[in-house]
Motif scaffolding. Structure first.
Motif, PDB file in Angstrom:
ATOM      1  N   GLU A   1      13.318  -0.618   6.337  1.00  0.00           N
ATOM      2  CA  GLU A   1      14.013  -0.038   5.184  1.00  0.00           C
ATOM      3  C   GLU A   1      15.311   0.634   5.624  1.00  0.00           C
ATOM      4  O   GLU A   1      16.348   0.501   4.970  1.00  0.00           O
ATOM      5  CB  GLU A   1      13.111   0.979   4.490  1.00  0.00           C
ATOM      6  CG  GLU A   1      13.755   1.620   3.265  1.00  0.00           C
ATOM      7  CD  GLU A   1      12.869   2.659   2.612  1.00  0.00           C
ATOM      8  OE1 GLU A   1      13.374   3.398   1.748  1.00  0.00           O
ATOM      9  OE2 GLU A   1      11.671   2.745   2.973  1.00  0.00           O
ATOM     10  N   GLN A   2      15.254   1.347   6.750  1.00  0.00           N
ATOM     11  CA  GLN A   2      16.469   1.992   7.254  1.00  0.00           C
ATOM     12  C   GLN A   2      17.494   0.946   7.676  1.00  0.00           C
ATOM     13  O   GLN A   2      18.695   1.103   7.443  1.00  0.00           O
ATOM     14  CB  GLN A   2      16.132   2.909   8.433  1.00  0.00           C
ATOM     15  CG  GLN A   2      17.320   3.721   8.893  1.00  0.00           C
ATOM     16  CD  GLN A   2      16.992   4.721   9.973  1.00  0.00           C
ATOM     17  OE1 GLN A   2      17.847   5.055  10.791  1.00  0.00           O
ATOM     18  NE2 GLN A   2      15.771   5.219  10.002  1.00  0.00           N
ATOM     19  N   ALA A   3      17.018  -0.146   8.276  1.00  0.00           N
ATOM     20  CA  ALA A   3      17.925  -1.223   8.671  1.00  0.00           C
ATOM     21  C   ALA A   3      18.660  -1.797   7.463  1.00  0.00           C
ATOM     22  O   ALA A   3      19.866  -2.058   7.516  1.00  0.00           O
ATOM     23  CB  ALA A   3      17.147  -2.323   9.388  1.00  0.00           C
ATOM     24  N   VAL A   4      17.936  -1.982   6.374  1.00  0.00           N
ATOM     25  CA  VAL A   4      18.532  -2.563   5.168  1.00  0.00           C
ATOM     26  C   VAL A   4      19.498  -1.585   4.506  1.00  0.00           C
ATOM     27  O   VAL A   4      20.600  -1.962   4.090  1.00  0.00           O
ATOM     28  CB  VAL A   4      17.413  -2.972   4.181  1.00  0.00           C
ATOM     29  CG1 VAL A   4      18.009  -3.395   2.842  1.00  0.00           C
ATOM     30  CG2 VAL A   4      16.575  -4.108   4.773  1.00  0.00           C
ATOM     31  N   ARG A   5      19.113  -0.329   4.417  1.00  0.00           N
ATOM     32  CA  ARG A   5      19.918   0.648   3.677  1.00  0.00           C
ATOM     33  C   ARG A   5      21.124   1.157   4.458  1.00  0.00           C
ATOM     34  O   ARG A   5      22.176   1.428   3.866  1.00  0.00           O
ATOM     35  CB  ARG A   5      19.060   1.846   3.253  1.00  0.00           C
ATOM     36  CG  ARG A   5      18.054   1.538   2.165  1.00  0.00           C
ATOM     37  CD  ARG A   5      17.483   2.807   1.553  1.00  0.00           C
ATOM     38  NE  ARG A   5      16.756   3.610   2.538  1.00  0.00           N
ATOM     39  CZ  ARG A   5      17.199   4.746   3.051  1.00  0.00           C
ATOM     40  NH1 ARG A   5      18.379   5.223   2.695  1.00  0.00           N
ATOM     41  NH2 ARG A   5      16.483   5.431   3.924  1.00  0.00           N
ATOM     42  N   ARG A   6      20.975   1.289   5.773  1.00  0.00           N
ATOM     43  CA  ARG A   6      22.016   1.980   6.532  1.00  0.00           C
ATOM     44  C   ARG A   6      22.738   1.119   7.555  1.00  0.00           C
ATOM     45  O   ARG A   6      23.882   1.410   7.907  1.00  0.00           O
ATOM     46  CB  ARG A   6      21.413   3.190   7.270  1.00  0.00           C
ATOM     47  CG  ARG A   6      20.787   4.226   6.374  1.00  0.00           C
ATOM     48  CD  ARG A   6      20.316   5.427   7.197  1.00  0.00           C
ATOM     49  NE  ARG A   6      21.426   6.104   7.852  1.00  0.00           N
ATOM     50  CZ  ARG A   6      21.274   7.066   8.761  1.00  0.00           C
ATOM     51  NH1 ARG A   6      20.062   7.420   9.142  1.00  0.00           N
ATOM     52  NH2 ARG A   6      22.321   7.644   9.304  1.00  0.00           N
TER      53      ARG A   6
END
Length: 418
Positions: free
Chosen positions: A384-389
């Motif tokens: 999720e962090q990879a996708v968002r940030r």
């Protein structure tokens, strides 16, 4: 714009090394810019060219941009003198290219720092502006690691000062690297941070999983994928594996993937110490690595306990782990630790441990083996962090914007130089 992108260690996604310059050159070409990327032959790199070298070079088109590959081998397993010679040979060839063709902007991507020499020459002799990209701050990191002769450090300092002061823009991979540019005289309004990003198409839960034969189905597979050099401090992983065995822990396998000057010694040490919970693999191409990470349960990030690493590094492997949806155990302090712990506003996606603390490293591995549901939750937070940030496409867009902001000043400087 006619752009010359200098990155001696360039590789496409079929190689085993970083692909940042490939992604950025692709994004620049997609925007309609005429991109020439000049590189050497870096160990583990795959440029996409397969023709013969003629007069020490070959060229062709890859993903919409031109690649000029010079027959100059370089790799981390080479000694200091051999690598230095390769750096200077490439700088000479790249200088000839920068002066022979009418480029509007030169992008000089370091390391090695000698890549700024062609950019400085083109600026002085042709009035061509340049963008200085700092992937690793030299001489700061070599000085912190030790073992580099004082004259070489002094020469690096001179090159870094000139690059930071004369660049039309400086792009750093972290705030800490950006600070080194400011200290060296870069104008604050010319310094930008564009961090490493995640390739969400190459890595992720949609990739078929693969596990090597050494990894039993019941083992939690923790993968370190990267260089095996002095700066990586991989003895810490062997020490953690020894602690796990001493405690009777049989659920965990550490897999070290890659190459470097320390690899043979590490392999011999693992055998001598009876570490049957540690396995080694040669470097894997990014596509094969993606299948391995899909079949793993944790990513390992390890560096030697050097204080300068806290804010001056931006490891590609960490981004690959996040994109693959793996929880990460890392001994990188500073920004890396904050990223994993959730202190920067995202969910916790791993366990940071103190540098040099092998007992804490072993404890973190044991915790992940004992708590599979929480481990999986961390993996979901990583993706999720990879996708968002950290989506590389968004970060490439930022980089392209910086390059295009230099178009008008570049045209003005070219007129003044004419």
């Amino acid at each position: 714009m006619r752009l010359l992108y200098l990155h001696q260690h360039y590789s496409g996604p079929e190689g085993t090394t970083a692909t940042r310059s490939h992604a950025l050159a692709t994004a620049l070409a997609a925007r309609g810019h005429e991109v020439t990327l000049a590189c050497g032959r870096y160990d583990g790199a795959v440029t996409g060219l397969d023709g013969v070298f003629r007069q020490g070079r070959r060229e062709g088109r890859v993903r919409g941009f031109r690649v000029v590959e010079h027959d100059i081998r370089c790799g981390n397993a080479m000694g200091f003198a051999a690598r230095s010679a390769a750096f200077l040979r490439f700088a000479g060839r790249a200088t000839h290219l920068a002066l022979a063709e009418p480029f509007d902007l030169v992008i000089a991507s370091s390391t090695p720092l000698t890549v700024v020499l062609p950019a400085l020459a083109a600026r002085r002799l042709r009035g061509t502006p340049f963008l200085f990209e700092i992937r690793d701050p030299w001489p700061e990191l070599p000085r912190a690691m030790g073992g580099v002769p004082a004259p070489a450090l002094a020469a690096m300092a001179g090159m870094a000062n000139a690059a930071c002061r004369q660049a039309a823009a400086v792009v750093a991979l972290s705030e800490g690297m950006a600070q080194t540019a400011l200290v060296r005289g870069a104008a604050r309004d010319r310094v930008h941070v564009v961090p490493n990003g995640c390739d969400l198409d190459l890595f992720g839960p949609h990739i078929p999983a693969w596990r090597p034969a050494e990894a039993a189905p019941w083992e939690m597979l923790a993968v370190y994928a990267g260089a095996h050099g002095r700066a990586n401090g991989l003895d810490q992983l062997l020490d953690a594996a020894a602690l796990l065995l001493a405690r009777g822990e049989a659920r965990i396998r550490l897999l070290l993937v890659g190459e470097g000057s320390e690899k043979q010694r590490l392999q011999e040490a693992a055998v001598q110490r009876g570490l049957h919970n540690v396995s080694f693999l040669p470097p894997l191409g990014k596509r094969k690595l993606a299948t391995l990470l899909a079949g793993a349960q944790a990513g390992l990030h390890c560096l030697a306990p050097v204080g300068a690493f806290a804010e001056w590094t931006a490891p590609n492997k960490l981004m690959d782990y996040l994109a693959a949806g793996l929880p990460v155990i890392s001994n990188l302090p500073g920004h890396g630790a904050r990223l994993l712990s959730g202190a920067e506003g995202a969910g916790a996606c791993g366990i940071p441990v103190p540098p040099g603390d092998t007992a804490a490293l072993a404890e973190a591995l044991g915790w992940m083996a004992t708590n599979p549901s929480l481990r999986l939750a961390m993996g979901r937070a990583a993706r999720e962090q990879a996708v968002r940030r950290w989506d590389r496409r968004l970060l490439a867009h930022d980089f392209v914007g910086i390059v295009e902001s230099l178009a008008e000043p570049a045209a003005e400087e070219a007129l003044l130089a004419a």
